[in-house]
Design a protein around this motif. Structure first.
Motif, PDB file in Angstrom:
ATOM      1  N   ASP A 206       0.812  -1.219   0.000  1.00 45.07           N
ATOM      2  CA  ASP A 206       0.000   0.000   0.000  1.00 45.07           C
ATOM      3  C   ASP A 206       0.845   1.268   0.000  1.00 45.07           C
ATOM      4  N   VAL A 207       0.401   2.219  -0.792  1.00 46.72           N
ATOM      5  CA  VAL A 207       1.026   3.536  -0.848  1.00 46.72           C
ATOM      6  C   VAL A 207      -0.090   4.575  -0.865  1.00 46.72           C
ATOM      7  N   VAL A 208       0.040   5.586  -0.017  1.00 46.58           N
ATOM      8  CA  VAL A 208      -0.895   6.700  -0.001  1.00 46.58           C
ATOM      9  C   VAL A 208      -0.140   7.925  -0.499  1.00 46.58           C
ATOM     10  N   SER A 209      -0.765   8.678  -1.392  1.00 46.81           N
ATOM     11  CA  SER A 209      -0.178   9.917  -1.895  1.00 46.81           C
ATOM     12  C   SER A 209      -0.943  11.094  -1.325  1.00 46.81           C
ATOM     13  N   VAL A 210      -0.206  12.063  -0.819  1.00 45.11           N
ATOM     14  CA  VAL A 210      -0.775  13.341  -0.388  1.00 45.11           C
ATOM     15  C   VAL A 210       0.072  14.394  -1.084  1.00 45.11           C
ATOM     16  N   GLY A 211      -0.482  15.031  -2.102  1.00 45.39           N
ATOM     17  CA  GLY A 211       0.344  15.889  -2.944  1.00 45.39           C
ATOM     18  C   GLY A 211       1.405  15.016  -3.598  1.00 45.39           C
ATOM     19  N   LYS A 212       2.656  15.416  -3.468  1.00 46.18           N
ATOM     20  CA  LYS A 212       3.762  14.610  -3.988  1.00 46.18           C
ATOM     21  C   LYS A 212       4.434  13.804  -2.873  1.00 46.18           C
ATOM     22  N   LEU A 213       3.788  13.751  -1.722  1.00 45.29           N
ATOM     23  CA  LEU A 213       4.281  12.979  -0.588  1.00 45.29           C
ATOM     24  C   LEU A 213       3.791  11.548  -0.724  1.00 45.29           C
ATOM     25  N   MET A 214       4.693  10.589  -0.574  1.00 50.17           N
ATOM     26  CA  MET A 214       4.343   9.176  -0.661  1.00 50.17           C
ATOM     27  C   MET A 214       4.512   8.548   0.718  1.00 50.17           C
ATOM     28  N   ILE A 215       3.485   7.849   1.188  1.00 51.64           N
ATOM     29  CA  ILE A 215       3.532   7.136   2.457  1.00 51.64           C
ATOM     30  C   ILE A 215       3.412   5.659   2.094  1.00 51.64           C
ATOM     31  N   GLU A 216       4.533   4.943   2.243  1.00 57.60           N
ATOM     32  CA  GLU A 216       4.621   3.558   1.780  1.00 57.60           C
ATOM     33  C   GLU A 216       4.546   2.595   2.957  1.00 57.60           C
ATOM     34  N   ASN A 217       3.674   1.623   2.831  1.00 54.62           N
ATOM     35  CA  ASN A 217       3.464   0.620   3.860  1.00 54.62           C
ATOM     36  C   ASN A 217       4.516  -0.479   3.770  1.00 54.62           C
ATOM     37  N   ARG A 218       4.966  -0.934   4.901  1.00 53.30           N
ATOM     38  CA  ARG A 218       5.850  -2.100   5.019  1.00 53.30           C
ATOM     39  C   ARG A 218       5.377  -2.874   6.236  1.00 53.30           C
ATOM     40  N   LEU A 219       5.870  -4.055   6.431  1.00 51.12           N
ATOM     41  CA  LEU A 219       5.478  -4.846   7.589  1.00 51.12           C
ATOM     42  C   LEU A 219       6.110  -4.340   8.877  1.00 51.12           C
ATOM     43  N   ASP A 220       7.297  -3.746   8.763  1.00 48.11           N
ATOM     44  CA  ASP A 220       8.005  -3.305   9.973  1.00 48.11           C
ATOM     45  C   ASP A 220       8.315  -1.813  10.010  1.00 48.11           C
ATOM     46  N   ARG A 221       7.853  -1.070   8.997  1.00 46.26           N
ATOM     47  CA  ARG A 221       8.110   0.372   8.965  1.00 46.26           C
ATOM     48  C   ARG A 221       7.190   1.045   7.955  1.00 46.26           C
ATOM     49  N   ILE A 222       7.037   2.334   8.097  1.00 47.12           N
ATOM     50  CA  ILE A 222       6.327   3.167   7.127  1.00 47.12           C
ATOM     51  C   ILE A 222       7.374   4.132   6.575  1.00 47.12           C
ATOM     52  N   THR A 223       7.477   4.202   5.268  1.00 46.75           N
ATOM     53  CA  THR A 223       8.434   5.109   4.649  1.00 46.75           C
ATOM     54  C   THR A 223       7.694   6.316   4.092  1.00 46.75           C
ATOM     55  N   VAL A 224       8.145   7.509   4.488  1.00 50.53           N
ATOM     56  CA  VAL A 224       7.553   8.759   4.013  1.00 50.53           C
ATOM     57  C   VAL A 224       8.606   9.466   3.166  1.00 50.53           C
ATOM     58  N   SER A 225       8.258   9.780   1.923  1.00 49.51           N
ATOM     59  CA  SER A 225       9.206  10.472   1.056  1.00 49.51           C
ATOM     60  C   SER A 225       8.451  11.452   0.162  1.00 49.51           C
ATOM     61  N   GLY A 226       9.184  12.407  -0.365  1.00 54.93           N
ATOM     62  CA  GLY A 226       8.580  13.399  -1.246  1.00 54.93           C
ATOM     63  C   GLY A 226       8.236  14.668  -0.495  1.00 54.93           C
ATOM     64  N   ASP A 227       7.293  15.428  -1.033  1.00 53.41           N
ATOM     65  CA  ASP A 227       6.909  16.670  -0.381  1.00 53.41           C
ATOM     66  C   ASP A 227       5.457  16.997  -0.685  1.00 53.41           C
ATOM     67  N   VAL A 228       4.911  17.835   0.152  1.00 55.23           N
ATOM     68  CA  VAL A 228       3.563  18.338  -0.052  1.00 55.23           C
ATOM     69  C   VAL A 228       3.527  19.769   0.468  1.00 55.23           C
ATOM     70  N   ASP A 229       2.883  20.642  -0.267  1.00 59.06           N
ATOM     71  CA  ASP A 229       2.671  22.009   0.193  1.00 59.06           C
ATOM     72  C   ASP A 229       1.290  22.073   0.824  1.00 59.06           C
ATOM     73  N   LEU A 230       1.236  22.457   2.088  1.00 60.78           N
ATOM     74  CA  LEU A 230      -0.037  22.632   2.774  1.00 60.78           C
ATOM     75  C   LEU A 230      -0.432  24.101   2.621  1.00 60.78           C
ATOM     76  N   THR A 231      -0.953  24.404   1.451  1.00 58.94           N
ATOM     77  CA  THR A 231      -1.295  25.776   1.090  1.00 58.94           C
ATOM     78  C   THR A 231      -2.537  26.253   1.834  1.00 58.94           C
ATOM     79  N   ALA A 232      -2.669  27.566   1.973  1.00 60.72           N
ATOM     80  CA  ALA A 232      -3.804  28.160   2.687  1.00 60.72           C
ATOM     81  C   ALA A 232      -5.001  28.278   1.752  1.00 60.72           C
ATOM     82  N   ASP A 233      -5.472  27.120   1.289  1.00 64.59           N
ATOM     83  CA  ASP A 233      -6.658  27.061   0.442  1.00 64.59           C
ATOM     84  C   ASP A 233      -7.345  25.719   0.677  1.00 64.59           C
ATOM     85  N   LYS A 234      -8.398  25.434  -0.073  1.00 65.76           N
ATOM     86  CA  LYS A 234      -9.155  24.205   0.158  1.00 65.76           C
ATOM     87  C   LYS A 234      -8.348  22.952  -0.157  1.00 65.76           C
ATOM     88  N   ILE A 235      -7.515  23.035  -1.163  1.00 70.25           N
ATOM     89  CA  ILE A 235      -6.655  21.879  -1.491  1.00 70.25           C
ATOM     90  C   ILE A 235      -5.663  21.640  -0.360  1.00 70.25           C
TER      91      ILE A 235
END
Length: 86
Positions: free
Chosen positions: A16-45
């Motif tokens: 499993d991988v979840v994307s938030v913007g260009k941030l990737m949250i990758e599932n593993r059995l013993d760890r979660i890997t977070v890579s990339g970036d996301v801008d938390l802009t002051a808008d609805k997105i």
């Protein structure tokens, strides 16, 4: 950001991988890997990204709190394989 919510059960599989913007949250059995970036802009997105990130991190924290955890995981085993292109 996709309007379809992705299913993500922390530490449940190696796929499993979840994307938030260009941030990737990758599932593993013993760890979660977070890579990339996301801008938390002051808008609805930006708000949608922040809420999804908060939701996924909350799920990870809840899972970790429910587990019996070692002080630290041992380093991953590293091995060598023959080069298939030789």
């Amino acid at each position: 950001m996709s309007s379809k919510k992705q299913s993500f059960v922390p530490y449940a599989n190696e796929a499993d991988v979840v994307s938030v913007g260009k941030l990737m949250i990758e599932n593993r059995l013993d760890r979660i890997t977070v890579s990339g970036d996301v801008d938390l802009t002051a808008d609805k997105i930006g708000l949608a990204h922040a809420r999804r990130l908060q939701e996924v991190l909350g799920e990870i924290v809840a899972k970790l709190e429910a587990m019996s955890l070692p002080a630290e995981l041992p380093p991953a085993a590293v091995g060598e394989v023959d080069n298939p292109f030789n």
